[in-house]
Design a protein around this motif. Structure first.
Motif, PDB file in Angstrom:
ATOM      1  N   ILE A  57       0.978  -1.192  -0.034  1.00  0.00           N
ATOM      2  CA  ILE A  57       0.093   0.120  -0.026  1.00  0.00           C
ATOM      3  C   ILE A  57       0.857   1.323  -0.036  1.00  0.00           C
ATOM      4  CG2 ILE A  57      -1.673   1.090   1.107  1.00  0.00           C
ATOM      5  CD1 ILE A  57      -2.877  -1.339   2.321  1.00  0.00           C
ATOM      6  N   GLN A  58       0.885   2.196  -1.131  1.00  0.00           N
ATOM      7  CA  GLN A  58       1.665   3.254  -1.357  1.00  0.00           C
ATOM      8  C   GLN A  58       0.867   4.274  -1.584  1.00  0.00           C
ATOM      9  OE1 GLN A  58       4.900   1.982  -3.955  1.00  0.00           O
ATOM     10  NE2 GLN A  58       5.386   0.307  -2.562  1.00  0.00           N
ATOM     11  N   PRO A  59       1.405   5.543  -1.607  1.00  0.00           N
ATOM     12  CA  PRO A  59       0.580   6.717  -2.229  1.00  0.00           C
ATOM     13  C   PRO A  59       0.820   7.043  -3.585  1.00  0.00           C
ATOM     14  CG  PRO A  59       2.745   7.442  -1.165  1.00  0.00           C
ATOM     15  CD  PRO A  59       2.561   6.095  -0.846  1.00  0.00           C
ATOM     16  N   TRP A  60      -0.143   7.290  -4.443  1.00  0.00           N
ATOM     17  CA  TRP A  60      -0.196   7.512  -5.748  1.00  0.00           C
ATOM     18  C   TRP A  60      -0.621   8.861  -5.530  1.00  0.00           C
ATOM     19  CZ3 TRP A  60      -1.815   3.888 -10.263  1.00  0.00           C
ATOM     20  CH2 TRP A  60      -0.949   2.872 -10.317  1.00  0.00           C
ATOM     21  N   PHE A  61      -0.285  10.051  -6.883  1.00  0.00           N
ATOM     22  CA  PHE A  61      -0.172  11.261  -6.677  1.00  0.00           C
ATOM     23  C   PHE A  61      -1.050  12.021  -7.776  1.00  0.00           C
ATOM     24  CE2 PHE A  61       3.576   9.948  -4.476  1.00  0.00           C
ATOM     25  CZ  PHE A  61       3.691  10.344  -3.228  1.00  0.00           C
ATOM     26  N   GLN A  62      -1.810  12.732  -7.403  1.00  0.00           N
ATOM     27  CA  GLN A  62      -2.766  13.335  -8.292  1.00  0.00           C
ATOM     28  C   GLN A  62      -2.570  14.833  -8.314  1.00  0.00           C
ATOM     29  OE1 GLN A  62      -6.953  13.406  -7.691  1.00  0.00           O
ATOM     30  NE2 GLN A  62      -7.499  13.086  -9.952  1.00  0.00           N
ATOM     31  N   PRO A  63      -2.080  15.610  -9.620  1.00  0.00           N
ATOM     32  CA  PRO A  63      -1.702  16.868  -9.611  1.00  0.00           C
ATOM     33  C   PRO A  63      -2.805  17.955  -9.430  1.00  0.00           C
ATOM     34  CG  PRO A  63      -1.866  16.034 -11.531  1.00  0.00           C
ATOM     35  CD  PRO A  63      -1.864  14.754 -10.740  1.00  0.00           C
ATOM     36  N   GLN A  64      -2.425  19.104  -8.906  1.00  0.00           N
ATOM     37  CA  GLN A  64      -3.407  20.196  -8.693  1.00  0.00           C
ATOM     38  C   GLN A  64      -2.778  21.340  -9.617  1.00  0.00           C
ATOM     39  OE1 GLN A  64      -3.186  20.634  -4.295  1.00  0.00           O
ATOM     40  NE2 GLN A  64      -4.856  18.985  -4.167  1.00  0.00           N
ATOM     41  N   LEU A  65      -3.751  22.017 -10.382  1.00  0.00           N
ATOM     42  CA  LEU A  65      -3.114  23.063 -11.237  1.00  0.00           C
ATOM     43  C   LEU A  65      -3.747  24.337 -10.673  1.00  0.00           C
ATOM     44  CD1 LEU A  65      -3.610  21.676 -14.737  1.00  0.00           C
ATOM     45  CD2 LEU A  65      -1.602  21.466 -13.031  1.00  0.00           C
ATOM     46  N   GLY A  77       0.447  21.653  -6.680  1.00  0.00           N
ATOM     47  CA  GLY A  77       0.703  20.883  -5.636  1.00  0.00           C
ATOM     48  C   GLY A  77       0.121  19.405  -6.022  1.00  0.00           C
ATOM     49  N   VAL A  78       0.371  18.479  -5.159  1.00  0.00           N
ATOM     50  CA  VAL A  78      -0.235  16.964  -5.566  1.00  0.00           C
ATOM     51  C   VAL A  78      -0.925  16.673  -4.453  1.00  0.00           C
ATOM     52  CG1 VAL A  78       1.488  16.546  -7.291  1.00  0.00           C
ATOM     53  CG2 VAL A  78       1.938  15.936  -4.912  1.00  0.00           C
ATOM     54  N   GLU A  79      -1.982  15.741  -4.355  1.00  0.00           N
ATOM     55  CA  GLU A  79      -2.425  15.084  -3.227  1.00  0.00           C
ATOM     56  C   GLU A  79      -2.032  13.560  -3.238  1.00  0.00           C
ATOM     57  OE1 GLU A  79      -6.785  14.079  -1.288  1.00  0.00           O
ATOM     58  OE2 GLU A  79      -6.883  14.987  -3.287  1.00  0.00           O
ATOM     59  N   ALA A  80      -1.799  12.984  -2.135  1.00  0.00           N
ATOM     60  CA  ALA A  80      -1.400  11.782  -1.929  1.00  0.00           C
ATOM     61  C   ALA A  80      -2.655  10.833  -1.689  1.00  0.00           C
ATOM     62  CB  ALA A  80      -0.222  11.606  -0.662  1.00  0.00           C
ATOM     63  N   LEU A  85       2.824   9.494   4.895  1.00  0.00           N
ATOM     64  CA  LEU A  85       3.821  10.440   4.925  1.00  0.00           C
ATOM     65  C   LEU A  85       5.096  10.314   4.605  1.00  0.00           C
ATOM     66  CD1 LEU A  85       4.121  13.602   6.204  1.00  0.00           C
ATOM     67  CD2 LEU A  85       4.519  12.349   8.504  1.00  0.00           C
ATOM     68  N   GLN A  86       5.731   9.072   4.877  1.00  0.00           N
ATOM     69  CA  GLN A  86       7.043   8.663   4.577  1.00  0.00           C
ATOM     70  C   GLN A  86       7.389   8.571   3.327  1.00  0.00           C
ATOM     71  OE1 GLN A  86       8.134   5.398   6.843  1.00  0.00           O
ATOM     72  NE2 GLN A  86       7.706   6.315   8.931  1.00  0.00           N
ATOM     73  N   HIS A  87       6.317   7.943   2.394  1.00  0.00           N
ATOM     74  CA  HIS A  87       6.601   7.869   1.251  1.00  0.00           C
ATOM     75  C   HIS A  87       6.206   9.098   0.281  1.00  0.00           C
ATOM     76  CE1 HIS A  87       6.972   3.320   0.537  1.00  0.00           C
ATOM     77  NE2 HIS A  87       6.088   3.300   1.364  1.00  0.00           N
ATOM     78  N   SER A  88       5.469  10.034   0.890  1.00  0.00           N
ATOM     79  CA  SER A  88       5.216  11.325   0.251  1.00  0.00           C
ATOM     80  C   SER A  88       6.353  12.217   0.226  1.00  0.00           C
ATOM     81  CB  SER A  88       3.913  11.966   0.753  1.00  0.00           C
ATOM     82  OG  SER A  88       2.850  11.075   0.751  1.00  0.00           O
ATOM     83  N   LEU A  89       6.832  12.209   1.459  1.00  0.00           N
ATOM     84  CA  LEU A  89       8.077  13.142   1.596  1.00  0.00           C
ATOM     85  C   LEU A  89       9.406  12.562   0.898  1.00  0.00           C
ATOM     86  CD1 LEU A  89       7.808  14.028   5.504  1.00  0.00           C
ATOM     87  CD2 LEU A  89       7.193  15.339   3.426  1.00  0.00           C
ATOM     88  N   VAL A 103       3.148  18.732  -1.204  1.00  0.00           N
ATOM     89  CA  VAL A 103       2.269  17.224  -1.437  1.00  0.00           C
ATOM     90  C   VAL A 103       1.350  17.362  -0.234  1.00  0.00           C
ATOM     91  CG1 VAL A 103       4.100  16.307   0.207  1.00  0.00           C
ATOM     92  CG2 VAL A 103       2.735  14.863  -1.294  1.00  0.00           C
ATOM     93  N   SER A 104       0.007  17.180  -0.469  1.00  0.00           N
ATOM     94  CA  SER A 104      -0.974  17.195   0.651  1.00  0.00           C
ATOM     95  C   SER A 104      -1.333  15.580   0.922  1.00  0.00           C
ATOM     96  CB  SER A 104      -2.234  17.678   0.169  1.00  0.00           C
ATOM     97  OG  SER A 104      -1.832  19.086  -0.098  1.00  0.00           O
ATOM     98  N   VAL A 105      -1.564  15.469   2.399  1.00  0.00           N
ATOM     99  CA  VAL A 105      -1.644  14.074   2.960  1.00  0.00           C
ATOM    100  C   VAL A 105      -2.869  14.116   3.626  1.00  0.00           C
ATOM    101  CG1 VAL A 105      -0.774  12.212   4.283  1.00  0.00           C
ATOM    102  CG2 VAL A 105       0.695  13.432   2.989  1.00  0.00           C
ATOM    103  N   ASN A 106      -3.741  13.252   3.514  1.00  0.00           N
ATOM    104  CA  ASN A 106      -5.007  13.072   4.341  1.00  0.00           C
ATOM    105  C   ASN A 106      -4.924  12.703   5.725  1.00  0.00           C
ATOM    106  OD1 ASN A 106      -7.181  13.664   2.249  1.00  0.00           O
ATOM    107  ND2 ASN A 106      -5.834  12.524   1.065  1.00  0.00           N
TER     108      ASN A 106
END
Length: 513
Positions: A260-268, A277-280, A315-319, A335-338
């Motif tokens: 289980i890892q983060p994937w990232f969706q861009p914000q424009l 930014g990107v959301e994890a 958090l660790q994977h995002s950073l 990078v934004s984390v929920n």
């Protein structure tokens, strides 16, 4: 001879039990005593006096004790005691060729009340719910609390306990428990979900643990549907329950193995077109099933108490990803984390995030913290509020997620030092075709502007939605119409190509000018 007689007596224990425990036994005692005296004299009379208590104990079927209607049941029982009570009730029903039923009830909303007004009020509510429940019971029924917000009801054996009768009783219990409650701090509204199982619906000769588990399975089904749902146990739920348990075990292993890892969706940014930014977003990379969507495993992680561990992994994977993009010259500002309410209740949250940022040598401004609006609405004070304020003071950007679906007040928005409102996709869908939808969205954007908050629109699916949001003054956009969530290396490739497109468009604009 006496040994054979005693053995036969033991073999006939079941029939003796029914006879000896009946009220008609009292009618035969004078005759039995008189017959013994005339036939055998004083010695026989003494033998009868000594033997009857022994026979009564020998015939006991274990149904006395906690289920004795003359002995009150404890208010709180554990799982083992619940199974024992169900065993006794099943035994009573079986010996009389009657039916019984087990109900499980969950009072939804106690946690949010506890966070607002404290434990004392919640304990008073728990006691009040139990009193209301017991007021509905017949003599011989039993009701007790078996958790912080869960209640057990066992019905005494009855001739008519078909599905219709049990549904009617469940509805009566639900309506009684959902009546508003007045306390010193105000009026409280609770919803109650109910799952139940009639003994006739279980195959074979079930024991108490199976009886209780069937009702709990029905309750889990009710809780997964909607507030105030009522569900009866069915055999198909057994397979679903097994699959659920298998998923719980599998998802815990997946988290430990790094699947289980983060994937990232861009914000424009709507003004510049650049990545703001990107959301994890959590993704389960299953070795056999491929990519498992989060809705299939996030609830399982919550049930198993693993959400805080998921937060650490994300958090660790995002950073790590952020540092990697920096090293290759890709500009990703943040990078934004929920963060769920479970993680936000941790007293060590701020220190842990500060330590992680220091470890990766990143300023706090590079980390966005996404908090659901419902969390802020339900937690105006306490640890959650302190953590959100602490993260803001640390320099993290606080985004209020799914704005418009909760009940956060303007005062709460100011108190929590929110930086951005993430407008829920329900406000964005069809905004380019629906005039009423457009007016609602414009009102939300106007509110954010007056409060000095930036806005991010989620769920943007088309170019026309993107363009209209920019015209209405939305600061940032995010959605499948821009890009789907991607692993870090694919996002890097997409970000390079997007930067080239933005640069080319700017060059064309300058030439045209």
């Amino acid at each position: 001879m006496k040994a054979r007689m005693l053995a036969g007596l033991i073999r006939r224990r079941g029939r003796l039990s029914k006879w000896l425990h009946g009220a008609h036994m009292l009618a035969f005692l004078p005759a039995l005593t008189l017959a013994g005296f005339w036939i055998g004299g004083e010695m026989a009379l003494i033998a009868i006096a000594l033997g009857l208590p022994a026979l009564y104990a020998l015939s006991s079927d274990g149904t006395t004790g906690p289920l004795d209607p003359d002995r009150p049941l404890p208010d709180l029982v554990d799982g083992a005691a619940a199974s024992d009570l169900a065993d006794q009730m099943l035994a009573r029903a079986g010996s009389s060729n009657l039916a019984t039923a087990c109900f499980m009830l969950e009072a939804e909303g106690l946690d949010s009340i506890r966070r607002r007004v404290g434990d004392d009020t919640v304990q008073d509510l728990r006691n009040m719910l139990l009193r209301r429940l017991r007021a509905l019971m017949r003599r011989g029924d039993c009701a007790a609390r078996i958790g912080d917000s869960r209640y057990l009801v066992l019905l005494s054996p009855s001739l008519r306990l078909d599905l219709e009768a049990l549904l009617t009783l469940a509805d009566r219990m639900q309506r009684a428990l959902e009546e508003p409650v007045e306390s010193d701090v105000g009026t409280h509204y609770l919803s109650v979900a109910i799952g139940f199982c009639g003994s006739s619906r279980l195959p074979g000769t079930p024991d108490g643990a199976q009886f209780v588990e069937a009702a709990q399975t029905a309750l889990a089904e009710a809780l997964s549907n909607s507030p105030s749902a009522i569900r009866a146990w069915s055999d198909s739920m057994r397979a679903e329950r097994r699959a659920r348990k298998s998923l719980l075990a599998e998802v815990e292993r997946a988290l430990a193995k790094g699947q289980i890892q983060p994937w990232f969706q861009p914000q424009l940014c709507t003004s510049t077109g650049r990545i703001s930014g990107v959301e994890a977003l959590a993704r389960w990379l299953h070795p056999e099933r491929g990519i498992v969507p989060p809705m299939e495993f996030l609830n399982a992680l919550e049930e198993s108490g693993q959400l805080d561990r998921l937060s650490e992994v994300m958090l660790q994977h995002s950073l790590t990803a952020l540092r990697g993009w920096d090293a290759t010259g890709i500009e990703i500002p943040r990078v934004s984390v929920n963060f769920s309410d479970v993680e936000l209740r941790s007293p060590q949250l701020v220190e842990r995030i500060k330590w992680e940022l220091d470890r990766f040598n990143l300023p706090a401004s590079r980390l966005g913290v996404e908090v659901l609006e419902t969390v802020i609405a339900e937690s105006p004070e306490g640890v959650v509020a302190k953590n959100i304020t602490g993260l803001s003071r640390l320099g993290c950007q606080v985004d209020l997620d799914d704005f418009g679906t909760g009940h956060a007040s303007i005062t709460a928005l100011r108190r929590f030092t929110v930086h951005r409102l993430k407008i829920d996709r329900s406000f964005v869908t069809r905004v380019d075709r629906d005039e009423e939808q457009r007016r609602m969205l414009a009102a939300v954007l106007g509110l954010a502007d007056r409060l000095g908050l930036e806005t991010v629109a989620e769920g943007v699916e088309s170019v026309s939605e993107h363009a209209l949001l920019a015209q209405l003054g939305c600061d940032h956009v995010q959605g499948f119409g821009i890009a789907r969530p991607m692993p870090p290396d694919q996002l890097a490739t997409w970000a390079r190509a997007h930067a080239e497109r933005v640069h080319a468009a700017q060059q064309i604009g300058r030439s045209a000018g």
